[in-house]
Design an enzyme around this catalytic site. Structure first.
Site, PDB file in Angstrom:
ATOM      1  N   ASP A 148      40.166  32.876  36.988  1.00 27.62           N
ATOM      2  CA  ASP A 148      40.116  32.422  35.585  1.00 27.62           C
ATOM      3  C   ASP A 148      41.489  32.006  35.067  1.00 27.62           C
ATOM      4  OD1 ASP A 148      37.487  33.067  35.630  1.00 27.62           O
ATOM      5  OD2 ASP A 148      37.690  34.944  34.503  1.00 27.62           O
TER       6      ASP A 148
HETATM    7  P1  NAP Z   1      39.266  36.729  38.237  1.00 29.50           P
HETATM    8  O1  NAP Z   1      39.051  35.530  37.400  1.00 29.50           O
HETATM    9  O2  NAP Z   1      38.403  37.911  37.978  1.00 29.50           O
HETATM   10  O3  NAP Z   1      39.097  36.267  39.756  1.00 29.50           O
HETATM   11  C1  NAP Z   1      39.335  37.133  40.797  1.00 29.50           C
HETATM   12  C2  NAP Z   1      39.044  36.406  42.100  1.00 29.50           C
HETATM   13  O4  NAP Z   1      39.537  37.239  43.136  1.00 29.50           O
HETATM   14  C3  NAP Z   1      37.576  36.163  42.356  1.00 29.50           C
HETATM   15  O5  NAP Z   1      37.266  34.805  42.219  1.00 29.50           O
HETATM   16  C4  NAP Z   1      37.342  36.691  43.784  1.00 29.50           C
HETATM   17  O6  NAP Z   1      36.761  35.644  44.583  1.00 29.50           O
HETATM   18  C5  NAP Z   1      38.736  37.034  44.280  1.00 29.50           C
HETATM   19  N1  NAP Z   1      38.775  38.306  45.030  1.00 29.50           N
HETATM   20  C6  NAP Z   1      38.165  39.458  44.748  1.00 29.50           C
HETATM   21  N2  NAP Z   1      38.443  40.384  45.671  1.00 29.50           N
HETATM   22  C7  NAP Z   1      39.267  39.791  46.560  1.00 29.50           C
HETATM   23  C8  NAP Z   1      39.895  40.221  47.748  1.00 29.50           C
HETATM   24  N3  NAP Z   1      39.734  41.473  48.213  1.00 29.50           N
HETATM   25  N4  NAP Z   1      40.677  39.351  48.412  1.00 29.50           N
HETATM   26  C9  NAP Z   1      40.834  38.083  47.961  1.00 29.50           C
HETATM   27  N5  NAP Z   1      40.261  37.619  46.846  1.00 29.50           N
HETATM   28  C10 NAP Z   1      39.488  38.464  46.148  1.00 29.50           C
HETATM   29  O7  NAP Z   1      40.761  37.227  38.162  1.00 29.50           O
HETATM   30  P2  NAP Z   1      41.989  36.699  37.306  1.00 29.50           P
HETATM   31  O8  NAP Z   1      42.275  35.277  37.588  1.00 29.50           O
HETATM   32  O9  NAP Z   1      43.047  37.730  37.501  1.00 29.50           O
HETATM   33  O10 NAP Z   1      41.496  36.715  35.806  1.00 29.50           O
HETATM   34  C11 NAP Z   1      41.307  37.906  35.108  1.00 29.50           C
HETATM   35  C12 NAP Z   1      40.029  37.792  34.314  1.00 29.50           C
HETATM   36  O11 NAP Z   1      39.682  39.093  33.898  1.00 29.50           O
HETATM   37  C13 NAP Z   1      40.191  36.958  33.057  1.00 29.50           C
HETATM   38  O12 NAP Z   1      38.952  36.348  32.752  1.00 29.50           O
HETATM   39  C14 NAP Z   1      40.533  38.004  31.992  1.00 29.50           C
HETATM   40  O13 NAP Z   1      40.211  37.589  30.673  1.00 29.50           O
HETATM   41  C15 NAP Z   1      39.649  39.141  32.461  1.00 29.50           C
HETATM   42  N6  NAP Z   1      40.132  40.467  32.147  1.00 29.50           N
HETATM   43  C16 NAP Z   1      41.446  40.714  31.963  1.00 29.50           C
HETATM   44  C17 NAP Z   1      41.877  41.977  31.713  1.00 29.50           C
HETATM   45  C18 NAP Z   1      43.335  42.255  31.485  1.00 29.50           C
HETATM   46  O14 NAP Z   1      43.672  42.914  30.532  1.00 29.50           O
HETATM   47  N7  NAP Z   1      44.178  41.789  32.376  1.00 29.50           N
HETATM   48  C19 NAP Z   1      40.951  43.021  31.684  1.00 29.50           C
HETATM   49  C20 NAP Z   1      39.584  42.753  31.916  1.00 29.50           C
HETATM   50  C21 NAP Z   1      39.193  41.447  32.141  1.00 29.50           C
HETATM   51  P3  NAP Z   1      35.960  36.026  45.905  1.00 29.50           P
HETATM   52  O15 NAP Z   1      34.848  36.912  45.476  1.00 29.50           O
HETATM   53  O16 NAP Z   1      35.506  34.715  46.441  1.00 29.50           O
HETATM   54  O17 NAP Z   1      36.915  36.723  46.810  1.00 29.50           O
END
Ligand code: NAP
Length: 474
Positions: A401
């Site tokens: 994201d």
């Molecule tokens: P993300 O959008 O959740 O994407 C994570 C990606 O990691 C997934 O597409 C997944 O694809 C891949 N993944 C998962 N496990 C993996 C592994 N073992 N090895 C390699 N790849 C792996 O993460 P992000 O870009 O960090 O974005 C964070 C999101 O969470 C945002 O939408 C944010 O608003 C939200 N959020 C943030 C917080 C905060 O405070 N930081 C808290 C809660 C939610 P695959 O399944 O294909 O591997």
């Protein structure tokens, strides 16, 4: 002890209690200050813990305590549960654990308030209580009760035991508003007629219900903001408890907690380009399916570790952009390993850190600090974006994201306007992920289909270890 000696002792002990409370408050403030920078965050935690210890010691000296058995029982039980949670709960489950802690803290505030009300009611002195104290009592119970159920729903959503997408129905905001208004009316009625017990318990019931109603229409992607807001409510409930019990350290710590939670919520909203009202009432995540269709298409190009290693080894500048996948794979040491290998070859290595990458604020900073990645090479989104066009290779490690260009390019996207790390402006992008999995928002990511992008599939830790090995072999 004669009578005057006893009173001197009691006065002395109350001075001692106030002194421990002042020291505890100083520790809390210094702790918060130190926590605002990754460099000093660990020190901040120790200072805050020392403050809490002082506050507990001071409270245990309170002369109104008649028996220590229940207190010691609670301390032992709480310490055991806390220690077990620290050992068993993995870093990736920290958000739901934090939500549970808020629920317990808020339940404690609400229960103390209800107990205080019952004691005063049984003693028949409720009507004589100053209005300010009745107000603080009502405020504490209302906020405590709604924070308890709200936090439990948040924990359930984050854990996946409750549907993560917004649970909505027609007229929801109107129903919520009605529940809120009746609850507030009960509060004011109690303020004027504190002995009206049925109204008091109606207010408690409505607060419990309101906590649930407030959180179910919010999608799990927005849970961090909601939790930070609930944290703020729990802090304010604790501050109100302080006013009810005449406890200064509770007032100070509760207010610090309340306002730091509020500031954090505002900062997180800013990082996502959303308003608090949009988070609370926007039902973010409900329109994911249609918005996703607007974003992507085409095929993804796969790359082998060997080919990717060649790109990295001959690059001048490489930027790593970690996300949630780095946390689940626990790949922080592996990325440091690869960075070391590249730096040995004269490659300039930097890290681009998005403020909501991962699942909790500061998630990436904590992980990278654990692997001793120097703070000087960690760049926030606003600092790293201007450098993207001069970056040879950008390695996206389990982020989705926070690097989704739809947020910038597609006004119809559910995350339109959310600031992103613009990795697609780099000369080349290598995305490390396991497969076609989507990010937390559930949206498709057009980055993966762009001509600059190649995909290295597999667990992030395994891929990074393979890359380090392949760079070594060049
Ligand atoms: P993300 O959008 O959740 O994407 C994570 C990606 O990691 C997934 O597409 C997944 O694809 C891949 N993944 C998962 N496990 C993996 C592994 N073992 N090895 C390699 N790849 C792996 O993460 P992000 O870009 O960090 O974005 C964070 C999101 O969470 C945002 O939408 C944010 O608003 C939200 N959020 C943030 C917080 C905060 O405070 N930081 C808290 C809660 C939610 P695959 O399944 O294909 O591997």
């Amino acid at each position: 002890m004669d009578h005057s000696a006893t009173s001197t002792f009691l006065n002395g002990s109350s001075y001692f209690i106030e002194l421990t409370y002042i020291i505890a408050s100083i520790f809390f403030i210094l702790g918060l200050k130190n926590m605002s920078h990754p460099d000093s965050a660990r020190k901040g935690m120790f200072l805050a813990e020392a403050g809490m210890l002082m506050a507990v010691i001071g409270t245990l000296m309170n002369r109104e305590i008649v028996s220590y058995e229940w207190i010691i029982g609670g301390l032992v039980l709480g310490s055991i549960v806390g220690a077990l949670m620290a050992i068993w709960v993995p870093m990736t489950a920290m958000p739901e654990r934090t939500a549970l802690s808020h629920a317990f803290g808020a339940a404690a505030a609400a229960l103390v308030g209800i107990a205080e009300y019952s004691i005063q009611y049984s003693a028949g002195v409720l009507a004589e209580l100053p209005k300010f104290k009745v107000g603080a009592l009502g405020f504490e119970i209302m906020l405590g009760a709604l924070t308890t159920t709200g936090s439990l729903i948040a924990a359930g959503k984050l854990k996946g035991v409750i549907k993560g997408t917004p649970i909505q129905f027609k007229g929801q905001n109107a129903v919520n508003m009605l529940v809120f208004l009746v609850m507030i009316s009960c509060f004011f009625y109690i303020l004027l007629n504190p002995t009206a017990q049925p109204v008091f318990y109606t207010m408690v019931g409505l607060a419990v219900l309101f906590g649930v109603m407030l959180v179910i229409p919010i999608g799990s992607a927005d849970m961090p903001v909601v939790m930070s807001l609930l944290n703020s409510y729990a802090g304010l409930a604790a501050a109100a408890t302080g006013f009810v019990l005449g406890n200064n350290v509770l007032i100070i710590a509760g207010t610090l907690d309340g306002f730091s939670g509020l500031i954090l919520s505002i900062l997180m909203c800013k990082a996502m380009n959303r308003s608090i009202t949009n988070v609370l009432f926007g039902g973010f995540g409900a329109v994911v399916a249609e918005a996703a269709a607007a974003g992507a298409g085409g095929t993804m190009r796969e790359i082998t570790p060997e080919d990717a290693a060649v790109q990295l080894a001959y690059a001048k500048k490489v930027v790593f952009v970690p996300g949630y996948g780095l946390a689940t794979a626990q790949a922080q040491h592996a990325v440091r390993e690869l960075a070391n290998k590249l730096e040995e070859r004269g490659v300039e290595v930097k890290y681009g850190i998005h403020s909501v990458a991962g699942r909790m604020p500061g998630h990436m900073n904590v992980l990278l600090a654990e692997a001793n990645v120097p703070y000087e090479v960690l760049y926030e989104m606003d600092q790293i974006n201007p450098e993207m066009s001069t970056t040879d290779v950008c390695v996206v490690i389990g982020a989705n994201d926070v690097v989704n260009p739809d947020a910038r390019d597609n006004p119809k996207s559910a995350i339109a306007g959310m600031p992103i790390i613009e990795v697609d402006r780099a000369h080349s992008v290598i995305v490390l992920k396991r497969g076609q999995g989507r990010g937390f928002s559930g949206l498709e990511n057009p980055l993966f289909f762009k001509s600059v992008t190649t995909m290295l599939y597999g667990d992030a830790k395994v891929s990074l270890t393979n890359l380090a090995q392949a760079v070594q072999n060049i």
